[in-house]
Design a protein around this motif. Structure first.
Motif, short mmCIF file in Angstrom:
data_model
loop_
_atom_site.label_atom_id
_atom_site.label_comp_id
_atom_site.label_asym_id
_atom_site.label_seq_id
_atom_site.Cartn_x
_atom_site.Cartn_y
_atom_site.Cartn_z
N VAL A 339 0.82 -1.03 0.02
CA VAL A 339 0.04 0.05 0.19
C VAL A 339 0.81 1.17 0.10
O VAL A 339 2.02 1.19 0.24
CB VAL A 339 -0.93 0.05 1.17
CG1 VAL A 339 -1.86 -1.09 1.24
CG2 VAL A 339 -0.02 -0.24 2.52
N LEU A 340 0.30 2.36 -0.32
CA LEU A 340 1.02 3.77 -0.46
C LEU A 340 1.89 3.93 0.91
O LEU A 340 2.92 4.15 0.79
CB LEU A 340 0.12 4.59 -0.68
CG LEU A 340 0.66 5.93 -0.96
CD1 LEU A 340 1.70 6.16 -2.02
CD2 LEU A 340 -0.34 7.04 -1.17
N ASP A 341 1.31 3.81 2.06
CA ASP A 341 1.85 4.07 3.24
C ASP A 341 2.15 5.72 3.67
O ASP A 341 2.15 6.28 2.51
CB ASP A 341 2.51 3.05 3.78
CG ASP A 341 4.09 3.40 3.08
OD1 ASP A 341 4.57 4.41 2.82
OD2 ASP A 341 4.91 2.19 3.07
N GLU A 342 2.43 5.89 4.63
CA GLU A 342 2.44 7.20 4.99
C GLU A 342 3.88 7.85 4.34
O GLU A 342 3.95 9.17 4.11
CB GLU A 342 2.80 7.50 6.59
CG GLU A 342 1.45 7.59 7.39
CD GLU A 342 1.44 6.71 8.58
OE1 GLU A 342 1.98 5.74 8.49
OE2 GLU A 342 0.57 7.19 9.37
N GLY A 343 5.04 7.16 4.17
CA GLY A 343 5.96 7.42 3.46
C GLY A 343 5.97 7.87 1.79
O GLY A 343 6.18 8.82 1.54
N GLY A 344 4.87 6.94 1.22
CA GLY A 344 4.68 7.33 -0.04
C GLY A 344 3.74 8.56 -0.16
O GLY A 344 3.95 9.32 -0.94
N LEU A 345 3.04 8.66 0.88
CA LEU A 345 2.03 10.01 0.97
C LEU A 345 3.03 11.37 1.11
O LEU A 345 2.83 12.19 0.32
CB LEU A 345 1.15 9.77 1.98
CG LEU A 345 0.20 10.92 2.11
CD1 LEU A 345 -0.62 11.37 0.92
CD2 LEU A 345 -0.77 10.98 3.44
N ALA A 346 3.90 11.11 1.92
CA ALA A 346 5.01 12.33 2.32
C ALA A 346 5.63 12.69 1.01
O ALA A 346 6.09 13.71 0.55
CB ALA A 346 5.71 12.00 3.18
#
Length: 388
Positions: A339-346
């Motif tokens: 999944v995208l997760d918080e690192g990917g969203l950042a």
């Protein structure tokens, strides 16, 4: 329109046959079976002309007719959405397998061969009429349910601050606020709110109840009602979550819980003071920062353990700084096998951090999220900018 074994006389059946004797024999047979509303048509063209005024619930259709035969009539009928699922019971002397296949390809629902067996024909007519009634009732139920869900969604959205209240907080607290809320196809448990404490500081919280449907939506109303009774004087994020948790543990059914972040923007300290109950990680950045700073969001979700406590944390938020909060739909978008997760969203957030307009920033981030993959949950996002 709804009928059963005792009310089949309300059904409307159209007989389409070029042979006058056959038409009247079939009509007599239907009437003996309790069907009182019968319309007669001489061929496919005549039948199509009568469809709108008669509104049949079933058609008894002969195949071999002049002007417009049963095959072509059936095809024309199925081409119109309102007749796409109307039962069409073909009665024909054509008995070859290829004739049956051709009739079904044209859109026939069922097929009986001549000479007609009265008991068999009436049985099939009754079955198709009963099925149609069931489908009709299910559609009515679905429309009613969808209307009720739309009303519930609208009520849920009204839990969030309106434009007038947001504008007042923005002016008094020297903030610029942009928000996005996109409900999923189901009722969900997301909502957020913004308030002020007795010092004039802006208090913000975002909550996400577990599950979907009516239960999750009712929980948002429960939490909203509890918050209305709470004192925001000297707002302490950890104490606020602990008080909510105690109340929710007594209210929520076993297995239900909520993740939540609550915090206050302290302009004197230049910081965002917050506590987390298993929420997503808040992001902050100041003008010129190369990437957002992610906060710590560890904490037990609300409603699981009445004795849980919540740690106070802080992040820098100087004048011109920005705070970005979001629901977990933003980080649970499938990316390959992960999944995208918080690192990917950042990373996505980092692409647009320099945009001066908050609404434009949110629109750009949401567009990137939609391009990443399907979002199957309520998506809430909030950007708060401290005015310089």
């Amino acid at each position: 329109m709804s009928w059963n074994e005792t009310g089949i006389e309300h059904a409307r059946v159209m007989i389409v046959d070029d042979n006058r004797v056959n038409r009247h024999l079939l009509m007599a047979l239907l009437e003996r079976g309790g069907i009182r509303h019968v319309e007669l048509a001489e061929d496919g063209r005549d039948a199509l002309a009568r469809m709108e005024t008669f509104q049949p619930d079933l058609i008894l259709l002969d195949l071999m007719m002049p002007n417009l035969d049963g095959f072509d009539m059936c095809r024309q009928l199925r081409a119109e959405a309102r007749w796409s699922d109307l039962p069409v019971l073909v009665q024909s002397s054509l008995s070859r397998a290829e004739d049956r296949a051709r009739a079904f390809a044209a859109g026939a629902t069922d097929y009986v061969t001549k000479p007609i067996n009265a008991i068999e024909l009436l049985s099939r007519v009754r079955i198709h009429l009963q099925n149609r009634a069931l489908v009709h009732d299910l559609r009515l139920f679905r429309r009613r349910t969808e209307a009720e869900l739309d009303l519930a969604r609208a009520m849920q959205e009204r839990l969030m601050p309106g434009a007038a209240r947001l504008a007042g907080i923005e002016a008094d607290a020297q903030l610029a606020i942009s928000a996005h809320f996109a409900p999923s196809s189901e009722l969900g448990g997301d909502f957020w709110d913004l308030r002020r404490d007795e010092q004039g500081r802006a208090v913000v919280y975002m909550v996400d109840f577990s599950g979907h449907g009516v239960g999750a939506a009712l929980n948002t109303f429960r939490l909203h009602a509890i918050v209305q009774q709470m004192d925001f004087a000297g707002f302490d994020p950890g104490a606020f979550l602990a008080a909510l948790n105690t109340r929710l543990c007594a209210l929520l059914p076993s297995g239900q819980f909520a993740t939540m972040l609550a915090g206050v923007i302290d302009p004197a300290a230049g910081r965002f003071l917050y506590a987390s109950a298993g929420s997503t990680k808040p992001m902050v950045w100041a003008p010129g920062d190369p990437a957002p700073t992610l906060g710590d969001s560890a904490g037990l979700p609300l409603g699981l353990l009445a004795s849980a406590s919540y740690e106070a944390r802080s992040l820098p938020l100087p004048p011109g700084g920005r705070l970005f909060l979001y629901s977990d739909a933003a980080i649970e978008i499938p990316v390959g096998e992960d999944v995208l997760d918080e690192g990917g969203l950042a990373v996505l957030v980092g692409r647009h951090m320099g945009m001066p307009d908050g609404r434009g920033f949110l629109d750009a981030v949401i567009a990137d999220l939609n391009a990443t993959g399907p979002i199957d949950d309520d998506l809430t996002a909030l950007l708060v900018t401290r005015c310089a």
